[in-house]
Design an enzyme around this catalytic site. Structure first.
Site, PDB file in Angstrom:
ATOM      1  N   HIS A 138       1.373  -1.249   0.154  1.00  0.00           N
ATOM      2  CA  HIS A 138      -0.413   0.036  -0.053  1.00  0.00           C
ATOM      3  C   HIS A 138       1.115   1.205   0.221  1.00  0.00           C
ATOM      4  CE1 HIS A 138      -2.314   3.424   0.998  1.00  0.00           C
ATOM      5  NE2 HIS A 138      -4.311   2.188   0.750  1.00  0.00           N
ATOM      6  N   GLU A 143      -3.750   2.120  -6.731  1.00  0.00           N
ATOM      7  CA  GLU A 143      -3.895   2.927  -5.696  1.00  0.00           C
ATOM      8  C   GLU A 143      -3.381   3.972  -6.995  1.00  0.00           C
ATOM      9  OE1 GLU A 143      -6.972   1.808  -2.734  1.00  0.00           O
ATOM     10  OE2 GLU A 143      -4.782   1.490  -2.259  1.00  0.00           O
TER      11      GLU A 143
HETATM   12  P1  PGA Z   1      -9.504   5.817   0.573  1.00  0.00           P
HETATM   13  O1  PGA Z   1      -8.442   5.071   0.164  1.00  0.00           O
HETATM   14  O2  PGA Z   1     -10.914   5.363  -0.367  1.00  0.00           O
HETATM   15  O3  PGA Z   1      -9.647   7.014   1.365  1.00  0.00           O
HETATM   16  O4  PGA Z   1      -8.904   7.484  -1.069  1.00  0.00           O
HETATM   17  C1  PGA Z   1      -8.115   3.955  -0.949  1.00  0.00           C
HETATM   18  C2  PGA Z   1      -6.575   3.218   0.254  1.00  0.00           C
HETATM   19  O5  PGA Z   1      -5.488   3.713   0.590  1.00  0.00           O
HETATM   20  O6  PGA Z   1      -6.601   1.919  -0.167  1.00  0.00           O
END
Ligand code: PGA
Length: 248
Positions: free
Chosen positions: A92, A163
């Site tokens: 992540h 992401e």
């Molecule tokens: P968010 O986070 O939906 O708050 O933008 C997504 C993530 O970091 O997995």
């Protein structure tokens, strides 16, 4: 199959997490949907116990690559597997950028999850700087290469989460990537992943997903599901998103 995964990060107290888990235990999931929550480690066992025999799976937010040993403060994929966890987030951007996780750490964690029988959810994504410099594909290619080189992946052993770092909300309103941008990145990721494995690897979108925009991402066939952060800790919002994925 449409995926709805919720990353609770470190947003909630233990009591709030228990309340949310109890609420989720009353939310049926029908249709061709796969729903999972990734609670903070201090409530993971509670989640597994409450959600066993339920439609929602439980994931870990982070693992270490070695099964056991002198690693103060760490929890391995193998220990999570023993706990009954199904998935683990790996790489992540908060782990990479706040805790200094390297590409090599990420590769070892992917391999450890597979070894432990846990499905790694490999998170990749470009920074704002990469985006501005037109380096999105370069970054995705590099991150995939570093994470997957030499790792053997069989059916149902890997999920990717795209992401974009600039789209993650950090606890409030974020700047979501447009569904078109996400679909383009997903198509690229799928093409690249095909050079590592013949098996189908689902690609989820993450970054400021909410009940109001979730359907716009799922409308693209390249998007197999979503990884939701902040909006996943609100029981009503979560229920609304379950309704969307079960009707997709
Ligand atoms: P968010 O986070 O939906 O708050 O933008 C997504 C993530 O970091 O997995």
């Amino acid at each position: 199959m449409t995926y709805l995964f919720g990353n609770w990060k470190m947003y909630s107290t233990i009591a709030e997490s228990h309340t949310l888990i109890d609420a989720i235990a009353t939310m049926p999931v029908s249709g061709d949907a796969s729903v999972a929550v990734f609670p903070n480690p201090v409530v993971t066992q509670y989640a597994v116990d409450k959600l066993t025999d339920h439609d929602t799976a439980v994931g870990a937010q982070n693992v270490i690559w070695t099964p056991q040993g002198a690693y103060t403060g760490a929890t391995s994929a193998h220990l999570y597997a023993e706990m009954g966890v199904t998935y683990a987030l790996v790489g992540h951007s908060e782990r990479r950028h706040i805790f200094g996780e390297t590409d090599e750490d990420v590769r070892k964690k992917v391999a450890a999850c597979i070894d432990a029988g846990i499905i790694p959810v490999l998170c990749i994504g470009e920074t704002k700087e990469d985006l501005d410099q037109g380096k999105t594909e370069y970054r995705l290619k590099k991150q995939l290469q570093k994470a997957l080189d030499g790792v053997s992946i069989l059916t149902d052993q890997l999920i990717i989460a795209y992401e974009p770092v600039w789209a993650i909300s950090h606890g409030g309103e974020g700047t979501p990537c447009t569904p078109e941008q996400a679909a383009t990145a997903h198509a690229y990721i799928k093409k690249e992943v095909a050079t590592y494995t013949d098996t189908h690897v689902p690609v989820l979108y993450g970054g400021s997903v909410s009940p109001t925009n979730i359907a716009s991402y799922l409308g693209f066939e390249e998007v197999d599901g979503v990884l939701v952060g902040h909006a996943s800790i609100d029981a009503d919002a979560w229920k609304q998103m379950i309704d969307v994925v079960t009707n997709t």
